[in-house]
Each structure stands twice: as structure tokens, then as C-alpha cells.
Design a protein around this motif. Structure first.
Motif, short mmCIF file in Angstrom:
data_model
loop_
_atom_site.label_atom_id
_atom_site.label_comp_id
_atom_site.label_asym_id
_atom_site.label_seq_id
_atom_site.Cartn_x
_atom_site.Cartn_y
_atom_site.Cartn_z
N ALA A 253 -4.28 92.46 -3.94
CA ALA A 253 -4.77 93.71 -4.53
C ALA A 253 -6.28 93.84 -4.35
CB ALA A 253 -4.40 93.76 -6.00
N LEU A 254 -6.73 95.08 -4.15
CA LEU A 254 -8.15 95.39 -4.09
C LEU A 254 -8.62 95.86 -5.47
CD1 LEU A 254 -8.27 97.30 -0.69
CD2 LEU A 254 -9.24 95.06 -1.16
N ASN A 259 -8.19 100.07 -10.27
CA ASN A 259 -8.96 100.87 -11.24
C ASN A 259 -10.02 100.07 -11.97
OD1 ASN A 259 -7.18 102.99 -10.57
ND2 ASN A 259 -5.76 102.37 -12.19
N MET A 260 -10.44 98.94 -11.42
CA MET A 260 -11.43 98.12 -12.12
C MET A 260 -12.80 98.79 -12.19
SD MET A 260 -10.45 94.24 -10.98
CE MET A 260 -8.87 93.52 -11.51
N ASP A 261 -13.07 99.73 -11.27
CA ASP A 261 -14.32 100.49 -11.37
C ASP A 261 -14.26 101.44 -12.56
OD1 ASP A 261 -12.26 101.84 -10.09
OD2 ASP A 261 -13.59 103.01 -8.80
N ARG A 289 -7.91 105.67 -1.66
CA ARG A 289 -6.76 106.55 -1.49
C ARG A 289 -5.56 106.13 -2.33
NH1 ARG A 289 -7.62 110.08 2.59
NH2 ARG A 289 -9.33 109.62 4.01
N LYS A 290 -5.54 104.89 -2.78
CA LYS A 290 -4.42 104.39 -3.59
C LYS A 290 -4.94 103.90 -4.93
CE LYS A 290 -2.95 101.54 -0.38
NZ LYS A 290 -2.14 100.49 0.28
N LEU A 356 -2.62 108.70 -3.71
CA LEU A 356 -2.97 109.82 -4.58
C LEU A 356 -2.64 111.16 -3.95
CD1 LEU A 356 -6.40 108.54 -5.97
CD2 LEU A 356 -4.19 108.56 -7.14
N GLU A 357 -2.90 111.32 -2.67
CA GLU A 357 -2.71 112.63 -2.03
C GLU A 357 -1.26 112.89 -1.66
OE1 GLU A 357 -6.92 113.86 -0.08
OE2 GLU A 357 -5.70 112.51 1.13
#
Length: 448
Positions: A253-254, A259-261, A289-290, A356-357
């Protein structure tokens, strides 16, 4: 007449079997209760038995952690570079910028420190990942003067506490001042605001295995009664918060996709740390994008639930949960590009890594998107391997993603990057005003 030896053996055997049967029934009922937890109350607290703790203490512990985690160990904008006095959400990354562990970091209470001048910290992580993180820390320790230790069960307890629709009185506890702590210096309780979602609550570490109220009896700080871990997990998923390496996949995972930002788990202005390069590059130049989002699981005859503005938990819904990391596709006759992957769930609520898109109405680039409000998505899977921990037969469920309002606002407003630019612009404006003021004073002085 005394019973014979054989009679006593038979009685003992029956008694033992009776106890085993009673325990088995209790275990099955407990598993069923955990599988279908009740809806989380507006106020309550939960014992997080799925989390483990690591102690790190020594003169080099602060600088050691500064080079490994995404959070800043120092007070931001402090010219004296003082060490922060509060707990925080953070992550450990590998050299490729992938998440090894999501974590909470707490300063060890002064009452438990071996020396008041020697910094000490508690790291809270997924309990199943304690050994893996210990190995990671030892690999980077080298000659640093510090001691690492994994805490035993019952030595300290991790708690989550919340009260919906009300800002915690401990909001000041996230300020960088020792006096802002709600606990006395002699207290052995550590804690912080859980910043992963607005108003999500607080995180607490207490000594021993006693109930939380024995340490924090104040009703204004801890409200409601204790609920199960399942209810906490359900509440977390309804807020769109992933936790642990079953949902934040280890070394895959990135951090920005998790959502860590948004969750204030990354300081983009701190110095170097392991995995920083890719994280900073994505933050400054890339488009995320995800994102991990809450999702609603439903079948053909439950379509009404999926049309709500937010996920709706139904404890009576009997749906098979897809295996973790199962791909999500559009409902169509032909196989198309994956729209994301399912991560985990409780009942008919879950979390998924979504494009998301494709799955929401967010337009990231201003160009044409693939989103269609009438489009449905599905997750289908074949039978898992027999003997595996999550063995189940083949199945398929439909899925709808939801974008919480606070996530939407963050994305549409440009996130941390725009906020940083705004702060920089304000600082530049103040600097120009100061320069103009100095020039005016210098002109007046020359005229005199």
C-alpha cells in the motif's frame, strides 16, 4: 458406599467434556457476536485487543524514530527543535515508499520513564505485525543508544474512546505543550486525539488490563460504556478508516492511497526518512487516483440500500465477504479494467481501494471521467483453497463506494499541498509587509 475408581474417572471425564462443551458453545457464540456486531453507540470506548505495543527508550530514540517514520518527532517551526510532547498517527515505510506498518506513537509517561532526561516512546501497531516491526527496527538500529522491547499481553492496554457530534476536550492535547496533557505528570496513562477522521475520538494507553474507567473515571473525558472490538471496527469502517496490515497491505500500500495525508499522519516538511522520496514526489507532482473508501455490499434484492447517501449497516444482512484484495469490476457482459480492490468488511459494510474517477463523481484532472451514476460494480471470486484461514466457496456481491464529506472537501480543496501553498503565501505576504514597513522607517530616519 464410596464410588469406585472407574466411576470417579467416568464422572471426571463427563465433567471435563461438559466444561469443554460449555466453552465451545461460548466460543461459537462469541465468534457469532463478533461476526455480526451491534451498531456502534454515539458514545463509548473499546478495548483494542488486535493492537500490540513496542517500547523504545534511550538517548538516541527520538532521532532514531525521526529517520524512520512519516511523522515529525520535533515541534514544527520551533527554532530550538524541541521534541514533541504529544502522541500522533504515523507510518513506517520501506525504501520504495510502501507502508510496512500504520502506527500510533506516544511519549512514555514520565511516571514510567527510567530517567526524566532520557526520552522513551510507545509504538502501537497491528498485533500480528509486532515481530515484523521489531525486525525492521533492529535492522536500522546499528550503534544507536536505545533499547527495544515488545510489551507482553496485559502489561498495557490500548483503548479507543469517542463521543459523536462533540469535539473532545482533549483537542488541546494535540498542541505542543506539556501543560496541555489532560493527565498529571504522575499518571501512567498516555493518549492522543485520533486525527484519522474529524471527531473520530481519542486513543489511550493504560497500564495493566483493568477497565478504562478505573484509570479515567471522569465522565467528561470518557463517555458511554465499553463495547466490543467488532463495534469499534464497524464504526471505523463507516468512517472510511483502514487499520492494520489486513487492510493496509504490508509492503504494497502507498501512504497517500491509504489517506494518511488526510489523516495528519505525514509531515511533508520534515527531514529525510525511509521511503520519503516517492511520498514527496507523489505529493508534489502526482495525482492520487486511488483512495481507500467505505463501501456498501448488497445483492440484487437489496439495491435500495446502495442508493443512500452513506453506507447503511444492517446486522441482519447475511452476505458472504469477498476475500481480501479481490478485484472490483463494472457490472457488464465483458471483463473490463479493474475499478479497485476489496480490503475487508463487517456484515454489509466494508473498505475498498477505489479508483476515484470510476467509482465516485470526483474529477481529479478536469478531463472526461469514467463515472456513471447508474453504473453498478461487483466483486466475484472462486472458491478459496481448502484448509486456508478464510476458506469459503465461490460467490459474488455488488458494491457501492461512498466518499465522506471530509474526504471530498480535502480532495477538492487541493489537500495538504494547497494548504501548504496558502501558508507559504501568507508568510510571504507578511514578509513583504514587514519589508515595506522597514523601508518606510528607514526613509523617515533619513529625512530626520
Amino acid at each position: 458406599m464410596r464410588p469406585s475408581t472407574s466411576t470417579r474417572k467416568i464422572y471426571a471425564s463427563c465433567s471435563t467434556r461438559s466444561r469443554f462443551f460449555s466453552n465451545a458453545v461460548h466460543t461459537r457464540s462469541q465468534q457469532k457476536s463478533d461476526a455480526t456486531p451491534s451498531s456502534p453507540p454515539e458514545a463509548g470506548y473499546a478495548r483494542l485487543t488486535n493492537r500490540g505495543l513496542i517500547s523504545i527508550a534511550g538517548p538516541d530514540s527520538t532521532t532514531f524514530l525521526q529517520g524512520l517514520i512519516t511523522q515529525n518527532m520535533l515541534i514544527t517551526n520551533d527554532p530550538n527543535r524541541a521534541t514533541r510532547q504529544t502522541g500522533s498517527y504515523t507510518a513506517f515505510l520501506n525504501s520504495q515508499g510502501r507502508v510496512l506498518n500504520d502506527a500510533f506513537l506516544y511519549p512514555l509517561p514520565q511516571a514510567d520513564c527510567a530517567s526524566p532526561d532520557e526520552p522513551a516512546w510507545l509504538i502501537e501497531v497491528d498485533k500480528n505485525e509486532v515481530a515484523s516491526l521489531m525486525k525492521h527496527l533492529k535492522k536500522h538500529k546499528l550503534r544507536a543508544k536505545l533499547k527495544l522491547r515488545a510489551l507482553e499481553d496485559g502489561e498495557r492496554t490500548v483503548w479507543a474512546s469517542w463521543k459523536d457530534h462533540e469535539q473532545s476536550r482533549w483537542a488541546a492535547y494535540n498542541l505542543e505543550s506539556p501543560s496541555s496533557s489532560p493527565f498529571s505528570l504522575s499518571s501512567s496513562v498516555a493518549g492522543c486525539i485520533d486525527t484519522r477522521a474529524p471527531g473520530f475520538g481519542s486513543r489511550l494507553i493504560t497500564p495493566g488490563a483493568e477497565d478504562l474507567r478505573s484509570h479515567v473515571p471522569d465522565e467528561t473525558q470518557i463517555a458511554g460504556s465499553e463495547v466490543s472490538l467488532g463495534s469499534y471496527t464497524l464504526r471505523r469502517m463507516l468512517h472510511g478508516i483502514a487499520e492494520g496490515q489486513s487492510e493496509i497491505i504490508h509492503a504494497s500500500a502507498l501512504p497517500l492511497e491509504c489517506n494518511m495525508d488526510m489523516m495528519k499522519g505525514i509531515d511533508f516538511r520534515k527531514g529525510c526518512y525511509v521511503g520519503q522520496e516517492l511520498t514527496i514526489r507523489t505529493h508534489h507532482t502526482g495525482v492520487v487516483r486511488k483512495r481507500i473508501l467505505p463501501v456498501q455490499l448488497y445483492t440484487e434484492d437489496q439495491g435500495a440500500l446502495a442508493s443512500a447517501d452513506a453506507p447503511v449497516y444492517d446486522p441482519t444482512a447475511e452476505l458472504p465477504l469477498p476475500p481480501s484484495r479481490t478485484s472490483i469490476y463494472k457490472v457488464s457482459t465483458r471483463r473490463m479494467r479493474s475499478a479497485g480492490s476489496f480490503l475487508g468488511g463487517v456484515g454489509n459494510i466494508g473498505l475498498a481501494l477505489c479508483r476515484l474517477e470510476m467509482m465516485t463523481d470526483v474529477n481529479l484532472t478536469g478531463e472526461h471521467t469514467q463515472y456513471d451514476p447508474e453504473q453498478e460494480f461487483r466483486v466475484s471470486w472462486t472458491a478459496t483453497e481448502e484448509g486456508s484461514s478464510d476458506h469459503q466457496g465461490p460467490g459474488e456481491v455488488k458494491m457501492k463506494a461512498f466518499l465522506p464529506s471530509w474526504m471530498r472537501d480535502f480532495i477538492l480543496n487541493g489537500g495538504v499541498r494547497k494548504n501548504t501553498r496558502t501558508r507559504e503565501a501568507e508568510e510571504g505576504h507578511r514578509a513583504r509587509e514587514l519589508l515595506e514597513q522597514l523601508e518606510e522607517e528607514e526613509t523617515l530616519r533619513q529625512k530626520e
